[in-house]
Motif scaffolding. Structure first.
Motif, mmCIF file in Angstrom:
data_model
loop_
_atom_site.group_PDB
_atom_site.id
_atom_site.type_symbol
_atom_site.label_atom_id
_atom_site.label_comp_id
_atom_site.label_asym_id
_atom_site.label_seq_id
_atom_site.Cartn_x
_atom_site.Cartn_y
_atom_site.Cartn_z
ATOM 1 N N GLU A 61 0.846 -1.185 0.000
ATOM 2 C CA GLU A 61 0.000 0.000 0.000
ATOM 3 C C GLU A 61 0.886 1.240 0.000
ATOM 4 O OE1 GLU A 61 -4.085 -1.574 2.196
ATOM 5 O OE2 GLU A 61 -2.913 0.018 3.134
ATOM 6 N N LEU A 62 0.384 2.314 -0.629
ATOM 7 C CA LEU A 62 1.123 3.572 -0.682
ATOM 8 C C LEU A 62 0.271 4.682 -0.078
ATOM 9 C CD1 LEU A 62 3.450 5.430 -1.626
ATOM 10 C CD2 LEU A 62 2.276 5.580 -3.849
ATOM 11 N N TYR A 63 0.822 5.321 0.956
ATOM 12 C CA TYR A 63 0.197 6.489 1.570
ATOM 13 C C TYR A 63 0.989 7.709 1.107
ATOM 14 C CZ TYR A 63 -2.254 2.999 4.241
ATOM 15 O OH TYR A 63 -3.038 1.922 4.586
ATOM 16 N N CYS A 64 0.354 8.527 0.294
ATOM 17 C CA CYS A 64 1.069 9.529 -0.488
ATOM 18 C C CYS A 64 0.498 10.926 -0.227
ATOM 19 C CB CYS A 64 0.934 9.179 -1.975
ATOM 20 S SG CYS A 64 1.788 10.279 -3.093
ATOM 21 N N GLU A 65 1.362 11.845 0.172
ATOM 22 C CA GLU A 65 0.909 13.222 0.360
ATOM 23 C C GLU A 65 0.493 13.815 -0.976
ATOM 24 O OE1 GLU A 65 2.859 16.484 -0.994
ATOM 25 O OE2 GLU A 65 3.927 16.549 0.922
ATOM 26 N N MET A 66 -0.459 14.769 -0.946
ATOM 27 C CA MET A 66 -0.924 15.318 -2.218
ATOM 28 C C MET A 66 -1.541 16.707 -2.033
ATOM 29 S SD MET A 66 -0.821 14.792 -5.374
ATOM 30 C CE MET A 66 -0.132 13.136 -5.131
ATOM 31 N N LEU A 92 -4.379 8.980 -0.564
ATOM 32 C CA LEU A 92 -3.846 10.328 -0.547
ATOM 33 C C LEU A 92 -4.028 10.942 0.832
ATOM 34 C CD1 LEU A 92 -5.201 11.623 -3.975
ATOM 35 C CD2 LEU A 92 -3.083 10.378 -3.497
ATOM 36 N N MET A 93 -2.997 11.633 1.293
ATOM 37 C CA MET A 93 -3.006 12.221 2.638
ATOM 38 C C MET A 93 -2.346 13.600 2.577
ATOM 39 S SD MET A 93 0.038 10.002 4.419
ATOM 40 C CE MET A 93 1.750 10.250 3.880
ATOM 41 N N HIS A 94 -2.229 14.257 3.738
ATOM 42 C CA HIS A 94 -1.635 15.598 3.818
ATOM 43 C C HIS A 94 -2.256 16.490 2.742
ATOM 44 C CE1 HIS A 94 1.431 18.748 4.254
ATOM 45 N NE2 HIS A 94 1.719 18.181 5.420
ATOM 46 N N MET A 95 -3.569 16.511 2.731
ATOM 47 C CA MET A 95 -4.317 17.164 1.651
ATOM 48 C C MET A 95 -4.537 18.648 1.947
ATOM 49 S SD MET A 95 -7.153 14.157 1.034
ATOM 50 C CE MET A 95 -7.367 13.735 2.773
ATOM 51 N N ALA A 136 -11.692 18.955 -3.203
ATOM 52 C CA ALA A 136 -11.253 18.960 -4.593
ATOM 53 C C ALA A 136 -10.627 17.625 -4.984
ATOM 54 C CB ALA A 136 -10.256 20.092 -4.830
ATOM 55 N N LEU A 137 -9.791 17.070 -4.102
ATOM 56 C CA LEU A 137 -9.174 15.777 -4.398
ATOM 57 C C LEU A 137 -10.214 14.679 -4.510
ATOM 58 C CD1 LEU A 137 -5.900 15.704 -2.272
ATOM 59 C CD2 LEU A 137 -6.085 15.418 -4.751
ATOM 60 N N SER A 138 -11.238 14.753 -3.687
ATOM 61 C CA SER A 138 -12.297 13.749 -3.745
ATOM 62 C C SER A 138 -12.958 13.728 -5.120
ATOM 63 C CB SER A 138 -13.338 14.043 -2.661
ATOM 64 O OG SER A 138 -14.399 13.110 -2.707
ATOM 65 N N LYS A 139 -13.148 14.898 -5.687
ATOM 66 C CA LYS A 139 -13.754 14.974 -7.015
ATOM 67 C C LYS A 139 -12.776 14.511 -8.093
ATOM 68 C CE LYS A 139 -16.850 18.760 -5.739
ATOM 69 N NZ LYS A 139 -17.153 20.206 -5.924
ATOM 70 N N LEU A 140 -11.503 14.825 -7.937
ATOM 71 C CA LEU A 140 -10.502 14.480 -8.940
ATOM 72 C C LEU A 140 -10.260 12.978 -9.048
ATOM 73 C CD1 LEU A 140 -7.964 17.345 -8.247
ATOM 74 C CD2 LEU A 140 -9.248 17.014 -10.372
ATOM 75 N N ILE A 141 -10.449 12.242 -7.941
ATOM 76 C CA ILE A 141 -10.202 10.798 -7.975
ATOM 77 C C ILE A 141 -11.485 10.000 -8.165
ATOM 78 C CG2 ILE A 141 -8.145 11.007 -6.526
ATOM 79 C CD1 ILE A 141 -9.854 9.871 -4.202
ATOM 80 N N GLU A 142 -12.591 10.689 -8.306
ATOM 81 C CA GLU A 142 -13.873 9.992 -8.477
ATOM 82 C C GLU A 142 -13.822 9.066 -9.692
ATOM 83 O OE1 GLU A 142 -18.640 11.086 -8.725
ATOM 84 O OE2 GLU A 142 -17.138 12.659 -8.391
ATOM 85 N N GLY A 143 -14.249 7.813 -9.492
ATOM 86 C CA GLY A 143 -14.259 6.841 -10.572
ATOM 87 C C GLY A 143 -12.936 6.145 -10.795
ATOM 88 N N THR A 144 -11.924 6.451 -9.955
ATOM 89 C CA THR A 144 -10.622 5.779 -10.064
ATOM 90 C C THR A 144 -10.453 4.826 -8.886
ATOM 91 O OG1 THR A 144 -9.257 7.276 -8.710
ATOM 92 C CG2 THR A 144 -9.774 7.972 -10.970
#
Length: 247
Positions: free
Chosen positions: A189-194, A223-226, A231-239
């Protein structure tokens, strides 16, 4: 998701990016801001999930949203909770941690500090109580140096860790994804700041999204440290990419 979050936002957010999991009965923290000091107290005092005698803290760097709660937490563990605190970080942070502890009145004997070099499972230096090497080795796979801000050159780290038998990579604050791509093994698993709105010292979604989509074919990504969770929630929608969730 192998770990849980006390907060998952960037420094100016309503929460700070601090995470936790358990190694047996012992609590393991990744960073601790003063903002989440009482959240950790609640975890330790909870009757639903008893905490062992030792709390391990993996420290990524010295910014306040990651370090500021640690001195007070040590005092609370010493004077109230009767817990041992063991801090694990990169060896280049040894002097900075010790200086901060002296300023905050954290005394010798009230904590253990283990510092590591990348690629080694043996500590470079140990301050305080010894004997934690085996337990740390069960959690720590590798320490991963990274680049964040110019004032913290060579003093920022991520980790490859084990939550039980399950490995994950945690970027901490970083301006580059490359060292973490190198550290990933199949299935980690990858926990990645964004960040959405600012880059330079952080990863910017627009610049990293194609790489993350490729990585998500073999890795669960959180994605973390948001800087902008909505906005990120919308950008990753459907992925297949997800946002980190609070515990």
């Amino acid at each position: 998701m192998l770990i849980k979050f006390l907060g998952c936002h960037s420094a100016f957010g309503r929460t700070h990016n601090n995470a936790y999991f358990r190694a047996g009965d012992d609590l393991v923290l990744i960073d601790l801001s003063m903002l989440h000091f009482n959240d950790v107290r609640d975890l330790i005092e909870s009757e639903n999930a008893p905490c062992g005698n030792t709390v391990y803290i993996f420290l990524t760097h010295m910014h306040d949203d990651h370090f500021s709660g640690i001195p007070m937490f040590i005092h609370w563990c010493v004077y109230y909770a009767n817990k041992r605190v063991v801090i694990i970080t990169g060896d280049t942070l040894y002097d900075d941690v010790m200086t901060e502890f002296r300023i905050k009145g954290v005394k010798e004997g009230q904590f253990s500090l283990y510092t590591y070099a990348p690629g080694s499972n043996m500590p470079v230096r140990v301050e305080g109580e010894t004997g934690h090497e085996v337990k740390i080795a069960d959690i720590l796979s590798d320490i991963i140096p990274t680049t964040h801000t110019p004032t913290l050159e060579d003093k920022c780290f991520g980790f490859r860790l084990y939550a039980g038998d399950d490995p994950f990579v945690y970027t901490g604050d970083t301006a580059t994804l490359e060292p973490f791509i190198m550290a990933l093994k199949s299935g980690d698993e990858l926990y990645c700041e964004m960040a959405v709105h600012y880059g330079e010292v952080h990863l910017l979604w627009e610049e990293q999204k194609d790489t993350l989509f490729k990585l998500s074919l073999d890795h669960k990504i959180y994605l973390m440290h948001m800087d902008d969770e909505e906005a990120l929630s919308k950008l990753i929608e459907g992925t297949s990419i997800n946002l980190a969730r609070l515990g």
